[in-house]
Design a protein around this motif. Structure first.
Motif, PDB file in Angstrom:
ATOM      1  N   PHE A  76      83.309   4.909 -12.424  1.00 47.10           N
ATOM      2  CA  PHE A  76      84.258   5.396 -11.423  1.00 47.10           C
ATOM      3  C   PHE A  76      84.318   6.922 -11.408  1.00 47.10           C
ATOM      4  CE2 PHE A  76      86.697   2.024  -9.441  1.00 47.10           C
ATOM      5  CZ  PHE A  76      86.384   0.922 -10.221  1.00 47.10           C
ATOM      6  N   GLY A  77      84.585   7.465 -10.234  1.00 48.04           N
ATOM      7  CA  GLY A  77      84.927   8.867 -10.097  1.00 48.04           C
ATOM      8  C   GLY A  77      86.397   9.081 -10.406  1.00 48.04           C
ATOM      9  N   SER A  78      86.834  10.327 -10.353  1.00 44.03           N
ATOM     10  CA  SER A  78      88.223  10.659 -10.662  1.00 44.03           C
ATOM     11  C   SER A  78      89.158  10.436  -9.484  1.00 44.03           C
ATOM     12  CB  SER A  78      88.320  12.113 -11.122  1.00 44.03           C
ATOM     13  OG  SER A  78      87.560  12.315 -12.292  1.00 44.03           O
TER      14      SER A  78
ATOM     15  N   PHE B 240      89.048  -2.283 -18.038  1.00 42.83           N
ATOM     16  CA  PHE B 240      89.080  -0.840 -17.790  1.00 42.83           C
ATOM     17  C   PHE B 240      90.358  -0.242 -18.370  1.00 42.83           C
ATOM     18  CE2 PHE B 240      85.637  -0.307 -14.723  1.00 42.83           C
ATOM     19  CZ  PHE B 240      85.513  -1.566 -14.178  1.00 42.83           C
TER      20      PHE B 240
ATOM     21  N   GLN C 201      81.591  -2.128  -0.092  1.00 38.45           N
ATOM     22  CA  GLN C 201      80.471  -1.692  -0.929  1.00 38.45           C
ATOM     23  C   GLN C 201      79.264  -1.377  -0.052  1.00 38.45           C
ATOM     24  OE1 GLN C 201      77.681  -4.227  -3.592  1.00 38.45           O
ATOM     25  NE2 GLN C 201      79.238  -3.453  -5.002  1.00 38.45           N
TER      26      GLN C 201
ATOM     27  N   GLY D 104      94.437   9.275 -13.944  1.00 38.91           N
ATOM     28  CA  GLY D 104      93.850   8.406 -12.937  1.00 38.91           C
ATOM     29  C   GLY D 104      92.407   8.004 -13.166  1.00 38.91           C
ATOM     30  N   GLN D 105      91.775   8.539 -14.186  1.00 39.79           N
ATOM     31  CA  GLN D 105      90.372   8.211 -14.437  1.00 39.79           C
ATOM     32  C   GLN D 105      90.241   6.806 -15.014  1.00 39.79           C
ATOM     33  OE1 GLN D 105      87.376  10.303 -14.023  1.00 39.79           O
ATOM     34  NE2 GLN D 105      86.544   8.240 -14.284  1.00 39.79           N
ATOM     35  N   LEU D 106      89.411   6.000 -14.392  1.00 40.95           N
ATOM     36  CA  LEU D 106      89.139   4.643 -14.867  1.00 40.95           C
ATOM     37  C   LEU D 106      87.895   4.648 -15.742  1.00 40.95           C
ATOM     38  CD1 LEU D 106      89.757   2.444 -11.715  1.00 40.95           C
ATOM     39  CD2 LEU D 106      90.630   1.932 -13.984  1.00 40.95           C
TER      40      LEU D 106
ATOM     41  N   GLN E 212      85.390  -7.586 -16.478  1.00 42.53           N
ATOM     42  CA  GLN E 212      85.394  -6.262 -17.103  1.00 42.53           C
ATOM     43  C   GLN E 212      86.806  -5.869 -17.470  1.00 42.53           C
ATOM     44  OE1 GLN E 212      82.485  -3.231 -15.359  1.00 42.53           O
ATOM     45  NE2 GLN E 212      83.152  -4.358 -13.546  1.00 42.53           N
TER      46      GLN E 212
ATOM     47  N   ILE F 261      84.446 -10.391 -10.463  1.00 40.76           N
ATOM     48  CA  ILE F 261      83.695 -10.542  -9.221  1.00 40.76           C
ATOM     49  C   ILE F 261      83.366 -12.013  -9.057  1.00 40.76           C
ATOM     50  CG2 ILE F 261      81.604  -9.943  -7.930  1.00 40.76           C
ATOM     51  CD1 ILE F 261      81.462  -7.380  -9.501  1.00 40.76           C
TER      52      ILE F 261
ATOM     53  N   ASN G 226      81.324 -12.119 -13.642  1.00 34.20           N
ATOM     54  CA  ASN G 226      81.510 -10.823 -14.288  1.00 34.20           C
ATOM     55  C   ASN G 226      82.977 -10.653 -14.642  1.00 34.20           C
ATOM     56  OD1 ASN G 226      78.850  -9.230 -13.772  1.00 34.20           O
ATOM     57  ND2 ASN G 226      79.362 -10.170 -11.823  1.00 34.20           N
TER      58      ASN G 226
ATOM     59  N   ASN H 224      85.347   2.312 -18.094  1.00 32.70           N
ATOM     60  CA  ASN H 224      84.887   0.966 -18.376  1.00 32.70           C
ATOM     61  C   ASN H 224      84.894   0.729 -19.876  1.00 32.70           C
ATOM     62  OD1 ASN H 224      83.395  -1.434 -18.580  1.00 32.70           O
ATOM     63  ND2 ASN H 224      82.279  -0.961 -16.708  1.00 32.70           N
TER      64      ASN H 224
ATOM     65  N   TYR I 174      82.165  -4.897 -20.472  1.00 33.91           N
ATOM     66  CA  TYR I 174      81.635  -5.863 -19.529  1.00 33.91           C
ATOM     67  C   TYR I 174      81.458  -7.140 -20.346  1.00 33.91           C
ATOM     68  CZ  TYR I 174      78.060  -8.494 -17.046  1.00 33.91           C
ATOM     69  OH  TYR I 174      77.347  -9.491 -16.441  1.00 33.91           O
TER      70      TYR I 174
ATOM     71  N   LEU J 287      89.333   5.655  -4.848  1.00 36.36           N
ATOM     72  CA  LEU J 287      88.361   5.697  -5.927  1.00 36.36           C
ATOM     73  C   LEU J 287      86.998   5.234  -5.446  1.00 36.36           C
ATOM     74  CD1 LEU J 287      90.670   4.061  -8.586  1.00 36.36           C
ATOM     75  CD2 LEU J 287      89.824   6.407  -8.710  1.00 36.36           C
TER      76      LEU J 287
ATOM     77  N   VAL K 134      77.202  -4.989 -12.310  1.00 33.08           N
ATOM     78  CA  VAL K 134      78.478  -4.592 -12.872  1.00 33.08           C
ATOM     79  C   VAL K 134      78.294  -3.772 -14.140  1.00 33.08           C
ATOM     80  CG1 VAL K 134      80.616  -5.452 -13.853  1.00 33.08           C
ATOM     81  CG2 VAL K 134      79.635  -6.543 -11.855  1.00 33.08           C
ATOM     82  N   VAL K 135      77.247  -4.081 -14.897  1.00 33.67           N
ATOM     83  CA  VAL K 135      76.982  -3.310 -16.105  1.00 33.67           C
ATOM     84  C   VAL K 135      76.722  -1.861 -15.704  1.00 33.67           C
ATOM     85  CG1 VAL K 135      75.414  -3.008 -18.045  1.00 33.67           C
ATOM     86  CG2 VAL K 135      76.013  -5.301 -17.287  1.00 33.67           C
ATOM     87  N   GLY K 136      77.437  -0.949 -16.324  1.00 39.29           N
ATOM     88  CA  GLY K 136      77.255   0.456 -16.002  1.00 39.29           C
ATOM     89  C   GLY K 136      78.078   0.928 -14.824  1.00 39.29           C
ATOM     90  N   TYR K 137      79.011   0.088 -14.345  1.00 40.37           N
ATOM     91  CA  TYR K 137      79.902   0.447 -13.257  1.00 40.37           C
ATOM     92  C   TYR K 137      80.675   1.697 -13.665  1.00 40.37           C
ATOM     93  CZ  TYR K 137      82.166  -1.559  -9.069  1.00 40.37           C
ATOM     94  OH  TYR K 137      82.598  -1.841  -7.802  1.00 40.37           O
TER      95      TYR K 137
END
Lengths: 113, 109
Positions: free
Chosen positions: A104-106, B35, A48, B41-43, B33, B90, B31, B45, B48, A90, A99-102
């Motif tokens: 991901f890209g494709s 998913f 990170q 492949g798109q993850l 979450q 986490i 935390n 959310n 939370y 990814l 973590v809120v609003g985490y």
């Protein structure tokens, strides 16, 4: 509002080569995390970046390195590619690592031959 | 470090059926979450949910942090619910997200 953008979407490399993957975080986000997802498995945390520094690292060799730029975008570099590096890479962004609003890209699909 | 285990590993449902997915996690986490990864492949959310219960349409989730488990409920399943569901946690004081191996869901029409 653009989400997380990763490039390229697909990539084929030869063993021993080096590769650079790129990630632009979601607008308003300042933290970028990178994951490796092998076929049929869950994503594995690579590292990170926050405030242009590597804040935490997973169990990956030094062949995996990264960088974060002042505009919060990030690069993942992998040297001396192995066949086992073939995976979906990814990128996820968040605000101050929260973590809120985490988001991901494709992903970038890397194939090493 | 923390470990995250999911069950069942695979699930096949008839459209309209309900299901419960489970996630057990070790050590202390601050935390949790859920998913959904679509076939491309798109993850995405979903929740939370470090503790308590949340609902979003046909999906709801409950985390009992003291007993180190979380449940994801899918009601009236649809074919578009197909994909892989991951829980991730986490460790307290850290930034490393640990994903479970996932539950692969296929909803038949």
């Amino acid at each position: 509002d653009a989400g997380v953008t990763q490039s390229p979407t697909h990539l084929i490399k030869t063993r021993g080569q080096q590769v650079t993957l790129r990630c632009s975080p979601k607008s308003g986000h300042d933290t970028v995390s990178w994951y490796q997802q092998a076929l049929g498995q869950g994503p594995q945390f690579i590292f990170q970046y926050y405030e242009e520094e590597e804040r935490q690292r997973g169990n990956f060799p030094d062949r995996f390195s990264g960088h974060q730029f002042p505009n919060y975008s990030s690069e993942l570099n992998v040297n001396a590619l192995l066949l086992g590096d073939s995976a979906l890479y990814l990128c996820a962004s968040s605000f101050e690592g929260l973590v809120v609003g985490y988001t991901f890209g494709s992903g970038t699909r890397l194939t090493v031959v | 470090g923390i470990q995250v285990e999911q069950s069942p590993p695979d699930l096949i449902l008839q459209e309209g059926a309900n299901s419960t997915l489970r996630c057990n996690f070790s050590d202390s986490v601050n935390n949790l979450q859920w998913f959904h990864q679509n076939p491309w492949g798109q993850l995405i959310n979903l929740f939370y949910i470090p503790s308590g219960t949340k609902q979003n349409g046909r999906l709801s989730a409950t985390t009992v942090a003291t007993e180190r488990y979380s449940l994801l409920y899918i009601s009236s399943s649809q074919t578009t619910d197909s994909g892989v569901y991951f829980c991730a946690a986490i460790n307290t004081g850290g930034f490393k997200t640990i994903f479970g191996a996932g539950t692969r869901l296929f909803v038949k029409a």
